[in-house]
Design a protein around this motif. Sequence first.
Motif, mmCIF file in Angstrom:
data_model
loop_
_atom_site.group_PDB
_atom_site.id
_atom_site.type_symbol
_atom_site.label_atom_id
_atom_site.label_comp_id
_atom_site.label_asym_id
_atom_site.label_seq_id
_atom_site.Cartn_x
_atom_site.Cartn_y
_atom_site.Cartn_z
ATOM 1 N N ILE A 156 38.505 46.551 48.752
ATOM 2 C CA ILE A 156 39.660 46.385 47.861
ATOM 3 C C ILE A 156 39.217 45.580 46.644
ATOM 4 C CG2 ILE A 156 41.938 45.312 47.599
ATOM 5 C CD1 ILE A 156 42.385 45.908 50.608
ATOM 6 N N LYS A 157 39.592 46.046 45.481
ATOM 7 C CA LYS A 157 39.224 45.381 44.229
ATOM 8 C C LYS A 157 40.114 44.168 43.975
ATOM 9 C CE LYS A 157 36.249 48.589 43.187
ATOM 10 N NZ LYS A 157 34.954 48.444 43.771
ATOM 11 N N TRP A 158 39.472 43.067 43.604
ATOM 12 C CA TRP A 158 40.207 41.841 43.289
ATOM 13 C C TRP A 158 41.205 42.098 42.168
ATOM 14 C CZ3 TRP A 158 41.654 37.517 45.266
ATOM 15 C CH2 TRP A 158 42.143 36.512 44.460
ATOM 16 N N ALA A 159 40.816 42.909 41.197
ATOM 17 C CA ALA A 159 41.685 43.205 40.052
ATOM 18 C C ALA A 159 42.973 43.907 40.465
ATOM 19 C CB ALA A 159 40.930 44.051 39.026
ATOM 20 N N SER A 160 42.967 44.605 41.584
ATOM 21 C CA SER A 160 44.197 45.251 42.046
ATOM 22 C C SER A 160 45.005 44.330 42.961
ATOM 23 C CB SER A 160 43.888 46.567 42.758
ATOM 24 O OG SER A 160 43.192 46.338 43.962
ATOM 25 N N LEU A 161 44.332 43.419 43.631
ATOM 26 C CA LEU A 161 45.002 42.526 44.580
ATOM 27 C C LEU A 161 45.659 41.324 43.895
ATOM 28 C CD1 LEU A 161 45.465 42.111 47.617
ATOM 29 C CD2 LEU A 161 43.324 40.838 47.677
ATOM 30 N N GLU B 98 51.983 31.123 38.745
ATOM 31 C CA GLU B 98 50.604 31.604 38.802
ATOM 32 C C GLU B 98 49.634 30.429 38.832
ATOM 33 O OE1 GLU B 98 47.533 34.714 36.613
ATOM 34 O OE2 GLU B 98 49.471 34.326 35.689
ATOM 35 N N ALA B 99 49.974 29.345 38.148
ATOM 36 C CA ALA B 99 49.120 28.149 38.161
ATOM 37 C C ALA B 99 48.974 27.605 39.581
ATOM 38 C CB ALA B 99 49.690 27.081 37.232
ATOM 39 N N GLU B 100 50.065 27.613 40.346
ATOM 40 C CA GLU B 100 49.997 27.166 41.739
ATOM 41 C C GLU B 100 49.138 28.116 42.571
ATOM 42 O OE1 GLU B 100 54.112 24.892 42.750
ATOM 43 O OE2 GLU B 100 54.309 27.007 42.161
ATOM 44 N N LEU B 101 49.274 29.409 42.313
ATOM 45 C CA LEU B 101 48.457 30.401 43.006
ATOM 46 C C LEU B 101 46.980 30.149 42.730
ATOM 47 C CD1 LEU B 101 48.079 33.071 44.600
ATOM 48 C CD2 LEU B 101 48.351 34.254 42.411
ATOM 49 N N ILE B 102 46.651 29.927 41.472
ATOM 50 C CA ILE B 102 45.263 29.659 41.094
ATOM 51 C C ILE B 102 44.760 28.398 41.786
ATOM 52 C CG2 ILE B 102 43.794 28.941 39.150
ATOM 53 C CD1 ILE B 102 45.430 30.971 37.444
ATOM 54 N N GLU B 103 45.590 27.372 41.856
ATOM 55 C CA GLU B 103 45.204 26.124 42.527
ATOM 56 C C GLU B 103 44.866 26.383 43.999
ATOM 57 O OE1 GLU B 103 46.929 21.632 43.456
ATOM 58 O OE2 GLU B 103 48.045 22.973 42.143
ATOM 59 N N THR C 104 37.283 31.728 35.674
ATOM 60 C CA THR C 104 36.540 32.755 36.409
ATOM 61 C C THR C 104 37.498 33.682 37.139
ATOM 62 O OG1 THR C 104 34.655 31.258 36.661
ATOM 63 C CG2 THR C 104 34.739 33.160 38.126
ATOM 64 N N LEU C 105 38.555 33.147 37.712
ATOM 65 C CA LEU C 105 39.545 34.000 38.388
ATOM 66 C C LEU C 105 40.167 34.974 37.402
ATOM 67 C CD1 LEU C 105 41.262 31.464 40.805
ATOM 68 C CD2 LEU C 105 39.855 33.435 41.436
ATOM 69 N N LYS C 106 40.471 34.501 36.199
ATOM 70 C CA LYS C 106 41.036 35.387 35.173
ATOM 71 C C LYS C 106 40.028 36.490 34.820
ATOM 72 C CE LYS C 106 44.932 33.223 33.936
ATOM 73 N NZ LYS C 106 46.246 33.777 33.942
ATOM 74 N N LYS C 107 38.754 36.111 34.676
ATOM 75 C CA LYS C 107 37.708 37.070 34.346
ATOM 76 C C LYS C 107 37.547 38.103 35.463
ATOM 77 C CE LYS C 107 34.412 34.909 32.314
ATOM 78 N NZ LYS C 107 33.211 34.124 32.070
ATOM 79 N N LEU D 282 36.518 42.564 47.447
ATOM 80 C CA LEU D 282 36.734 41.351 48.229
ATOM 81 C C LEU D 282 35.452 40.840 48.878
ATOM 82 C CD1 LEU D 282 40.209 41.854 49.918
ATOM 83 C CD2 LEU D 282 39.603 40.342 48.044
ATOM 84 N N GLU D 283 34.604 41.735 49.305
ATOM 85 C CA GLU D 283 33.345 41.309 49.919
ATOM 86 C C GLU D 283 32.518 40.499 48.924
ATOM 87 O OE1 GLU D 283 29.816 43.100 52.721
ATOM 88 O OE2 GLU D 283 30.920 44.497 51.460
ATOM 89 N N THR D 284 32.400 40.990 47.709
ATOM 90 C CA THR D 284 31.648 40.295 46.667
ATOM 91 C C THR D 284 32.375 39.024 46.240
ATOM 92 O OG1 THR D 284 30.800 42.426 45.920
ATOM 93 C CG2 THR D 284 30.592 40.576 44.388
ATOM 94 N N PHE D 285 33.687 39.095 46.134
ATOM 95 C CA PHE D 285 34.494 37.934 45.755
ATOM 96 C C PHE D 285 34.192 36.747 46.660
ATOM 97 C CE2 PHE D 285 38.362 35.362 46.239
ATOM 98 C CZ PHE D 285 38.660 35.057 44.922
ATOM 99 N N PHE D 286 34.186 36.970 47.954
ATOM 100 C CA PHE D 286 33.935 35.865 48.881
ATOM 101 C C PHE D 286 32.454 35.524 48.977
ATOM 102 C CE2 PHE D 286 38.259 36.822 50.268
ATOM 103 C CZ PHE D 286 38.774 35.531 50.302
ATOM 104 N N ALA D 287 31.574 36.510 48.851
ATOM 105 C CA ALA D 287 30.129 36.248 48.907
ATOM 106 C C ALA D 287 29.680 35.373 47.741
ATOM 107 C CB ALA D 287 29.359 37.560 48.912
#
Length: 116
Positions: A9-14, A29-34, A46-49, A57-62
Amino acid sequence: MRLEKVFAIKWASLYPMYVKKVESKGRTEAELIEVIRWLTGYSAATLKKLGSSETDLETFFAKAPKFNPNAGLITGVVCGVRVEEVADPLMRKIRYMDKLIDELAKGKAMEKILRA
């Protein structure tokens, strides 16, 4: 759903779904980012990027800068599954994130979500 499909699953879609979920419950959204930052160590920038990348998701966590050592304190049920009993390490990390975002959306205090 097979684990491989979840990991792909792509982070950009989730991420937009997470934003919609928490904002529909009066959180920001600020709380979500926190919350995500606490778990993964990613900066807000970086999350915005990553939100406009093809990162799965595999790469996101790796590539997470620093997975929080207190993540093991996250317990409970999300999507009908007890997070502390998830055998696959990557799937457990995904469920930890889901659980934290569920707690945020349900109005739990930030210090409790962040296991402070």
